[in-house]
Structure formats: structure tokens, C-alpha cells
Design an enzyme around this catalytic site. Structure first.
Site, short mmCIF file in Angstrom:
data_model
loop_
_atom_site.label_atom_id
_atom_site.label_comp_id
_atom_site.label_asym_id
_atom_site.label_seq_id
_atom_site.Cartn_x
_atom_site.Cartn_y
_atom_site.Cartn_z
N GLU A 105 0.82 -1.21 0.00
CA GLU A 105 0.00 0.00 0.00
C GLU A 105 0.85 1.26 0.00
O GLU A 105 0.58 2.22 0.74
CB GLU A 105 -0.98 -0.02 1.18
CG GLU A 105 -1.97 -1.16 1.09
CD GLU A 105 -3.10 -1.06 2.10
OE1 GLU A 105 -3.06 -0.14 2.95
OE2 GLU A 105 -4.02 -1.90 2.05
N GLU A 227 -4.93 -9.05 -0.19
CA GLU A 227 -5.38 -8.82 1.18
C GLU A 227 -6.85 -8.39 1.13
O GLU A 227 -7.27 -7.66 0.24
CB GLU A 227 -4.55 -7.70 1.82
CG GLU A 227 -4.75 -7.50 3.31
CD GLU A 227 -3.83 -6.40 3.82
OE1 GLU A 227 -4.35 -5.52 4.55
OE2 GLU A 227 -2.64 -6.39 3.50
#
Length: 229
Positions: A105, A227
Site C-alpha cells: 500500500e 489482502e
């Protein structure tokens, strides 16, 4: 949890977070995966004990390069080579490495994350509705486009963290809770551009990423949901 997400079969894995206390032993975790039929694991940083326990387990692994290591490895080729030797090659006999996630991220517009990543997330989308209009934010295109070109040229997928939860809490008035939780009894969203119907937000977000990839030069790029939860 994560999954290979394309037109073919989907394999389900579980993310193995190691932050916390009183954690089960690495071998106990491996046994849990095997007893429950989970064939893939994501590990957010190299953990020698877990890597050792994975030997011979036949569990496929996504291994992350931690965000804190990105700048040093990007600046020094020898350091990057040593990282691969220490954490990949030393375990190549018996550990099934599936993907390497270079950071998690990473967003250069957020403080402290100024390196590129192959583990993207839904926050990089500027448009996600309807799914066919999906597009990355203008202020991330300068680093996402080169990543996408690299992945296309090397036949590798884009890893994406997909969280319907965050979309729901960001707009609980417009988004039905059942739509975010896979419990809607029927079609909730119909894309006016292609008449595709969506019964859950997860599928819509994945398709929005596919549309965004198409606009950024990767229309046929596979997505691995790295995820979710």
C-alpha cells in the site's frame, strides 16, 4: 485473506501477520493452514522461523519487502541482491515462493511512502463507480503507470488489497451493508455501460481495478487479491 482472481479457478490463501504477542509457533500456523486446506500464505516481512517451517509444506508464499526497507534496497543494487540471497535463495529448496510484494500500500502522496509497490490498494482508485469507469487517481498515475508497464512486460499480476469494509464506512448511506458483506439477496448494482450485474461490492471493486488497468495500459493484466477482510 487473499486470492488469485482472474477468469480461471481461484485459489484462496490467508495472510499471516506476525505483529502481536502470544503468537502461535510458526509450525502451529503451518499445521493450521494444512488442516484447513489453505494452500497459500502471505508474509509481510521475512521471518526465518516461518520460512523454515514452510519447507516441504507445499504452501505457496507471497513474501513482502517491508516498506521500511524499500528506500535502502532501491538505492543499492548490492543490498537488493543480498536481500534476495538471504530471504529467497537460502530457502528456495523446499519453500514455494509464488510472488514477491515490493512494499505494501505504498502511496507517494502519503507521508513516508515514496517508493513504488506491487501491492496496490483500492485507495489508489479515483473512480470506482460504476465499475466500468474505474480509474486510478491522477496523482498516482506517475508511479502506477510504470509499474503496470513493468508487470505487463514481465507477465506478472498486479497485487491489490481489496476492502469492501472501507468503502462501506466511507459511504454507509449509499452502500448497503448486505452488499458489502456478500449477503445481498439479489442484484444491487447494474453497470449502465455494459449491463453487468453485481450482488456484492467485492466483485465491483475488483472490476473497477480491471477497468483502471485498462486505462493505464494493462487491460489484460491479471489481479491477485493480496489482502481483504
Amino acid at each position: 485473506m487473499f486470492a488469485q482472481y482472474n477468469a480461471g479457478a481461484q485459489s484462496i490463501g490467508v495472510c499471516n501477520g506476525r505483529d502481536g504477542n502470544n503468537l502461535p509457533s510458526p509450525q502451529a500456523v503451518i499445521d493450521l493452514y494444512r488442516n484447513n486446506g489453505f494452500a497459500r500464505m502471505r508474509l509481510y516481512s521475512p521471518d526465518p522461523a516461518t520460512l523454515q517451517a514452510l519447507r516441504g509444506s507445499n504452501i505457496e508464499l507471497i513474501l513482502d519487502v517491508p516498506n521500511l526497507d524499500l528506500q535502502a534496497l532501491a538505492a543499492d543494487t548490492s543490498a537488493a541482491t543480498q536481500w534476495v540471497q538471504t530471504n529467497i535463495r537460502n530457502y528456495s529448496f523446499g519453500v514455494r515462493f509464488r510472488y514477491i510484494a515490493v512494499g505494501n500500500e505504498v502511496d507517494p502522496n502519503n507521508g513516508g511512502t515514496n517508493q513504488v509497490s506491487t501491492a496496490s490498494y483500492t485507495g489508489l482508485l479515483g473512480i470506482s463507480y460504476p465499475p466500468s469507469n474505474g480509474a486510478f487517481r491522477d496523482n498516482v498515475r506517475s508511479f502506477m503507470d510504470p509499474i503496470i508497464r513493468f508487470l505487463v512486460n514481465n507477465g506478472s499480476p498486479l497485487l491489490v488489497n481489496v476492502y469492501p469494509y472501507f468503502s462501506y464506512i466511507g459511504d454507509p448511506v449509499s452502500i448497503q451493508l448486505s452488499y458489502a458483506l456478500f449477503t445481498a439477496p439479489g442484484v444491487v448494482v447494474r453497470d449502465p455501460n455494459n449491463n453487468l450485474e453485481y450482488q456484492n461490492l467485492f466483485d465491483a471493486l475488483v472490476d473497477a481495478h480491471h477497468a483502471a488497468l485498462g486505462r493505464a495500459g494493462g487491460p489484460n493484466l491479471d489481479i491477485v487479491v493480496s489482502e481483504s477482510g
